[in-house]
Scaffold this motif. Sequence first.
Motif, PDB file in Angstrom:
ATOM      1  N   ARG A  60     -30.692   3.260   9.929  1.00  0.00           N
ATOM      2  CA  ARG A  60     -30.050   3.666   8.296  1.00  0.00           C
ATOM      3  C   ARG A  60     -30.614   2.304   7.562  1.00  0.00           C
ATOM      4  NH1 ARG A  60     -24.217   5.908   7.114  1.00  0.00           N
ATOM      5  NH2 ARG A  60     -25.373   6.948   5.458  1.00  0.00           N
ATOM      6  N   ASP A  70     -32.147   7.622   6.019  1.00  0.00           N
ATOM      7  CA  ASP A  70     -31.475   7.591   7.274  1.00  0.00           C
ATOM      8  C   ASP A  70     -32.608   8.340   8.209  1.00  0.00           C
ATOM      9  OD1 ASP A  70     -29.216   6.790   5.868  1.00  0.00           O
ATOM     10  OD2 ASP A  70     -28.143   8.657   6.180  1.00  0.00           O
ATOM     11  N   ASN A 103     -22.691   2.941  14.192  1.00  0.00           N
ATOM     12  CA  ASN A 103     -23.694   2.148  13.697  1.00  0.00           C
ATOM     13  C   ASN A 103     -23.011   0.792  13.260  1.00  0.00           C
ATOM     14  OD1 ASN A 103     -25.219   4.859  13.225  1.00  0.00           O
ATOM     15  ND2 ASN A 103     -26.174   3.521  11.647  1.00  0.00           N
TER      16      ASN A 103
END
Length: 328
Positions: A134, A107, A172
């Motif tokens: 990520r 990450d 995300n």
Amino acid sequence: MNIGVDAAALGMSNAVVASSADVNSCYWNPAGLIHLEDNQIALMHANYFANIAKYDYAAYASPIDDRSAWGISLIRFGVDDILNTTELIDNEGKIDYNRVKLFSTADYGFTFSYAVKLPVPGFQYGVNAKIIRRVIGDFASSWGFGFDFGLQFEKNDWQFGLMLRDITTTYNIWNINEAAYKKIADAIPGQNQEMPESTEITLPKAQLGMAKKFIFHDDYSLLAAANMNMQFTQTHDLISTPIVSIDPAIGLEFGYTNLAFLRAGVGNFQQVTQLDNSEKIGFQPNIGLGFKYKGIAIDYALTALGNQSTALYSNVFSLKIDLSLFRN
């Protein structure tokens, strides 16, 4: 992005939202960048889970004028050299170790910070713009974006701070390698039958802090600080309701002539369920040491990712350099 940075702050159980006043304010509270007198850089490294996971951080910050400042920081938390055994068995059912490959999962958090001193005496605020990356080998990767807002206020030697993380909710978006997924979709009957969700969200959180520094005989100092870490959902925190859950943290820093520092803190108070279904209060104690000389600060902390009943402690080292040292 929740672990924290800077061994000095970790040694105080992260209770630094109100007192943060250096390059590490990029993470703890961007409003603290206003206190910078010159350019600073910071570095940190830590190993977690018996050295399996590596946690690294770097930051740079600089004053713009007497009323504003800016900074950038990068965080990486990763596990490297993971064995990929999804192709260990070939098409003829034979085990072939030459088919085993290595991959990493990591990450990344990149933050740009900006701080401004308000016209009201004692008030300053700051904002963070965050990019989250990520990566899970060749299997999946994602990009995310979010914002933080920080506020600090000082009066009569008391310091107060408010940090609102992910105020817009950080999103995300995942890109999943469908070809790699299909190779394992039927490996275990009844599992991995559907593609994972492609959207991941991080809900807003708030940290409210206060601090005061006491001076004794000009040579000795004691910084006392406390945080109230809030999540707007029900968790196992010490105070837990359907609306908000609160985890307090307390930190102390004893200093001698602004040269040597001894730190201690306690936080991560959780309601822990035992094997017999009874509950007790778990917590995480931290300790740390620091040395500062001519603009160079070296700090150490013994800290962990969980409470004292389950966590494996790690050694954290960090370095902070005031770049005015080289100009002088």
